[in-house]
Scaffold this motif. Structure first.
Motif, PDB file in Angstrom:
ATOM      1  N   ARG A   5      24.524 -22.648 -11.712  1.00 18.54           N
ATOM      2  CA  ARG A   5      25.569 -23.123 -10.799  1.00 18.54           C
ATOM      3  C   ARG A   5      25.332 -22.679  -9.362  1.00 18.54           C
ATOM      4  N   ALA A  62      29.715 -17.825  -9.145  1.00 16.71           N
ATOM      5  CA  ALA A  62      28.322 -18.276  -9.069  1.00 16.71           C
ATOM      6  C   ALA A  62      28.154 -19.287  -7.933  1.00 16.71           C
ATOM      7  N   ARG A  63      29.070 -20.239  -7.867  1.00 17.52           N
ATOM      8  CA  ARG A  63      28.993 -21.235  -6.796  1.00 17.52           C
ATOM      9  C   ARG A  63      29.305 -20.599  -5.441  1.00 17.52           C
ATOM     10  N   LYS A 110      26.122 -26.759 -16.411  1.00 15.83           N
ATOM     11  CA  LYS A 110      25.805 -28.098 -15.896  1.00 15.83           C
ATOM     12  C   LYS A 110      24.294 -28.321 -15.808  1.00 15.83           C
ATOM     13  N   ARG A 119      22.744 -25.068  -8.166  1.00 14.20           N
ATOM     14  CA  ARG A 119      23.348 -26.399  -7.973  1.00 14.20           C
ATOM     15  C   ARG A 119      24.152 -26.449  -6.674  1.00 14.20           C
ATOM     16  N   ALA A 179      25.376 -19.005 -14.649  1.00 10.84           N
ATOM     17  CA  ALA A 179      25.675 -18.671 -13.250  1.00 10.84           C
ATOM     18  C   ALA A 179      24.487 -18.994 -12.353  1.00 10.84           C
ATOM     19  N   ASP A 198      34.708 -20.157  -8.455  1.00 14.32           N
ATOM     20  CA  ASP A 198      33.633 -19.782  -9.382  1.00 14.32           C
ATOM     21  C   ASP A 198      32.687 -18.893  -8.589  1.00 14.32           C
TER      22      ASP A 198
END
Lengths: 473, 151, 473, 151
Positions: free
Chosen positions: A337, C294-295, A83, A340, A334, C292
């Protein structure tokens, strides 16, 4: 004697023709045709417009591989799975050294073997057409990122190839990157790059230019990064650039980082001409990373948190595999994200932290001392001022490999982890500011029960990769 | 800084095309603070530049740093260059000397075979190299310690 | 009628003998011998002492597997590779339902097949000796974590087995965990657990008790969590417990989380008797996680950042695999290290953020309203007050599955992402406080251009797993 | 709240030993706001409790929620229990109905075969279930929409 003056049109044309003959692909550059090409690009690929109209920090990773189809695949992945809002194309080392023949060999070997035999995308060798294939394949704006002291041919080809943003500058791609290039030489080369960007700008194609803010990436005091960014912005503005993104690399102390980004924004708007649209970019930690992805994610997240508070226009992200060098595309996505998620959770909270105003004020006073020194050294000319100030040591960058900077100042963290200057060498700075730094470092020395010394510097350089901010004994 | 009259001159540099400057900056500070005269040649220093500086400053020691993994090829023939220039100094090397430094003893043997008197890994504290150099040059701690905190 | 009174010694002995006959391993418990055993443990295994003397937040994961040797290996890994300061032993579901026979079958099957046929460590079945093997093998303090409404036998065996910390309480292990257990029943059961911990305490073995702060883990307004924690602390103190750790689960708004932890610490010290040593524990986000890793690392890091600012005594960490259920030991250790890195980088910065005092004041006023309601409902007796206040809805927990709570209130985030109450139902609260919540939620509704409604609640429940803090339309 | 005189009663609950309460709380709010009378049986509700409540409240619909992956076994014989109690209501089920819901159509077929009129996955918005129920009960949107924002 080189001065901060706009290159005349005929001189621009002369240099352009000269440098385009350095490598066969230079012949394909046609300015008028390139303008038409840029005009045909959809709004969502116009770098300056996308960046300047964003309502929250846009994320951009680093990424470059030699082959065109691999680069397309990589950027599509970072855009889709990571993203990323803005995309990069990182150029290989041979191209940075203008060794196009070696880059060509590497590219051909990569095409034969499928291996990444270069550490980036050799845009000069791919030529205008190759660049355009990339621009067309990716549904987002793309910036050229490199580290090239003489980036004239690279600029001519990538601009004609449809790229609308170009990193670097005569100081920021000299002092931290190379030993023997003179400042006068790199300023002259970058005047051409900026002048070319200005020529596109004049025709309505606003090429975004981004000086490399983090410099040596190692405990750089904010005011030094800001002063150099402003100078590079001024040089670009003189040549007609109208979209300038000034950068700053995270030092890890949230108050100092937020204050520095605020100061960068305010001072840039003050020092640069009104017709320039200034944006800011925040680089996640550029120093040594922990050799552990879990801890690296903590470092990345602290950057995301800082970005959520300071709200720069753009954030350059790191990956959890930073320690081991070039990350896999999965790790790269990764890092995007994770950043983010932190920004999106924190940004709407409108977090305000104590002490920002005081720190920002100190950073601005320091920056003005440095800007005044440059002005004085050059009798009002920023080019001569920069060359002479670096020569005298009145302007300096810590840990600079270049012979053009003394590299004699030494930074160290204070008791809160803010970067101060321990060894001033010949850096021009008001005495009362030096006293503030000294007092802060003395406070740290008291806490640690040791004298102020280079040991603090050495300990601080390794601290974050060892799991702390401050290198305590 | 109070300079020690017995101090010896140390020539310092990063060999080859390597541009890693942080380590050598710290080393320069450490050896200066310990009372040595330091000539820092900086990054991307050639074998010949090391030799010239060692001769020009009558160096007691030549300290080579390398962090980008190509130390072995950068140091091929280095000691012959030094010898031909008439350099008679202790030679040390330190840093990330091999890609994937799994067996440091092997790396040490490689560089000792190339002619280095001492070989250090990247985790070595400057103090360790300073102590070794005092030993090799026959200096006592008291010869230099006065200077360590006076900057 | 059950009241907040200390269980007499003979009654303690009677119940102890009765519950120890529920399962054969109960016979091995010998109080005097257990005291001697605890006295033989080294200082670094004494939970209360280690926790209370720490100078920075200690980290503790969640972890429990059926077999003893696997549990030892798991905890050694989390201690060694995860650098956990305090360790857990999470108990399986059958034991939580007092189904020791089923737990026994599961344990035997696990021993035969090597599979994790239970979702935790069946401490009752392992008995005193098995517990002691675990305590001896691990070089750090270990807490029993479970979710058991009737934890009397579990307490008797694990206390005798050398554990010095025990999670849970009559409200916090009832309301969020089970449907049909009455509050009166669980209070009576937990009075025994606390009384037993008090008996050890009286003999110099301070068993640490930790009410489960996060409750339903879903947008719980801080004041409700704090009031219930204080009540459980009061009940424990009455029975002789002297080391109490009150908990709070991250809601994700940094200001509200820091203010809540401050309020928890201040109010607990005010409401609990002076002879009790109060510590605090912060739970990283207990709601839904992004699917996820990473998040998820971003969510975990926001927790670490909050902990660095609020500086609770302990942090319960999450893993990046939270979404998929029980994490691998590697992921569990990764969550610990990510948290540690963020805390260690940020804690020395002494970050102060705006608005903490105001938010803390609001939380304290709300908590006092609830505490007053409990006092009034019980005519001064906290046991009766709690039962009656839950019965009338004057005290309530959002999303409570238990029939003992109305579960009628509904929370929603305001425009800064702080958790407010949208539907008050019968919760006892001053009108001016309700007006503040209403105004904040109205501000959000304006921002979003929609009416306040349950849709906000639904959107907020999913927001963090969808990548944001606030569930905007 | 303005209750719609034409509104139908909906019985709502989480079946089996499942204790997931958040979804059903949201559903209760959504159906109430849409003008239905809602009887929320809460978590850990047995087949018999559903049937009893449906009879006692003359329910137009029975909405079953399950999130812990054991819905299929919890619903075996459910429609027989309803029929024996004399319940004549639309039956819906929704949630995480199978562990590893890779093919939802298969899951839907399984639960339709068990007798459910409609089957929803866990991503379904309450609005979708409300629209479906209005359809199945022959209610128009205007019958209920007045009530949606009056709480």
């Amino acid at each position: 004697m080189i001065r901060d003056e706009r290159i005349p049109s005929d001189e621009l044309r002369r240099i352009d023709e000269e440098i385009r003959s350095d490598w066969p692909t230079g012949a394909d550059v046609d300015f008028e045709e390139a303008i038409a090409y840029h005009e045909s690009l959809p709004e969502r690929k116009r770098f300056a417009d996308v960046l300047e109209s964003a309502d929250k920090p846009l994320l951009q990773p680093r990424a470059g591989v030699p082959r065109l189809d691999d680069q397309i695949e990589l950027l599509e992945y970072l855009h889709g799975e990571g993203k990323a809002d803005l995309l990069p194309t990182t150029i290989d080392s041979y191209t940075r050294d203008n060794e196009y023949e070696k880059a060509q060999q590497g590219l051909e070997k990569a095409r034969e073997t499928g291996d990444d035999t270069l550490n980036g995308f050799p845009a000069v060798n791919h030529g205008v057409e190759g660049c355009r294939e990339l621009i067309e394949a990716i549904d987002a704006p793309i910036e050229v990122r490199h580290g090239t002291p003489d980036a004239r041919l690279l600029a001519a080809i990538t601009f004609a190839g449809g790229f609308q943003s170009f990193e670097g500058g005569p100081i920021s791609y000299n002092i931290p990157y190379t030993k023997r290039h003179g400042l006068e030489e790199t300023i002259e080369r970058w005047q051409f790059v900026d002048r070319l960007a200005g020529a596109y700008t004049q025709r309505g194609v606003r090429i975004n230019r981004e000086p490399f803010g983090p410099l040596t990436g190692t405990l750089v005091p904010p005011s030094i990064a800001i002063a150099i960014g402003i100078v590079e912005g001024q040089l670009a503005a003189t040549q007609g650039v109208r979209s300038i993104t000034l950068g700053y690399g995270q030092v890890g102390n949230v108050v100092q980082d937020v204050a520095a980004l605020n100061a960068l924004r305010d001072l840039a708007n003050e020092y640069l001409p009104d017709e320039v649209v200034v944006t800011t970019v925040f680089h996640e930690w550029m120093g040594g990373f922990p050799p552990d992805e879990a801890r690296a994610n903590g470092v990345i997240s602290l950057g995301g948190m800082t970005a959520a508070i300071a709200q720069p226009d753009k954030v350059i992200t790191k990956s959890p595999q930073e320690f081991q060098g070039v990350p896999t595309m999965q790790a790269n996505a990764a890092g995007l994200r994770t950043t983010r998620q932190v920004i999106d959770m924190a940004i709407e909270q409108n977090i305000g932290i104590d002490g920002i105003v005081e720190e920002q004020d100190l950073i601005e006073r320091e920056t003005r001392c440095l800007m005044d020194a440059i002005f004085t050294h050059g009798d009002g000319d920023v080019v001569q001022g920069t060359i002479k100030a670096f020569d005298s040591g009145a302007l300096d960058v810590p840990f600079a490999p270049s012979d053009s900077a003394k590299g004699a100042i030494l930074p160290a963290r204070d008791d809160d982890g803010r970067v101060r200057i321990f060894e001033w060498a010949d850096l021009e700075m008001d005495d009362d500011i030096k006293e503030i730094h000294k007092a802060r470092l003395s406070q740290r020395a008291d806490t640690e029960g040791r004298e102020q010394s280079f040991r603090m510097v050495a300990d601080d350089v390794d601290a974050i990769s060892d799991g702390k901010l401050i290198g305590r004994p | 800084m109070v300079l020690n009259t017995m101090s010896q001159t140390v020539v310092l540099g990063v060999i080859g095309s390597d541009a890693h400057v942080v380590g050598i900056t710290i080393l320069e500070q450490a050896f200066s603070a310990a009372g040595f005269d330091v000539v820092n040649l900086g990054v991307q220093t050639s074998q010949e530049e090391f030799a010239e500086a060692a001769v020009a400053h009558d160096a007691g020691a030549v300290l080579v740093s390398s962090l980008y993994g190509h130390a072995e090829q950068d140091c091929q023939g280095f000691h012959q260059v030094l010898e031909e220039a008439g350099v008679d100094a202790a030679t040390y090397i330190g840093g990330n000397l091999a890609v994937g430094q799994d067996d440091f003893e092997e790396t040490r043997a490689t560089f000792e075979a190339l002619g280095f008197d001492r070989v250090f890994d990247s985790e070595t504290d400057p103090e360790e190299a300073i102590a070794a150099l005092r030993d090799d040059l026959g200096l006592t701690t008291t010869d230099t310690e006065r200077a360590t905190i006076s900057s």
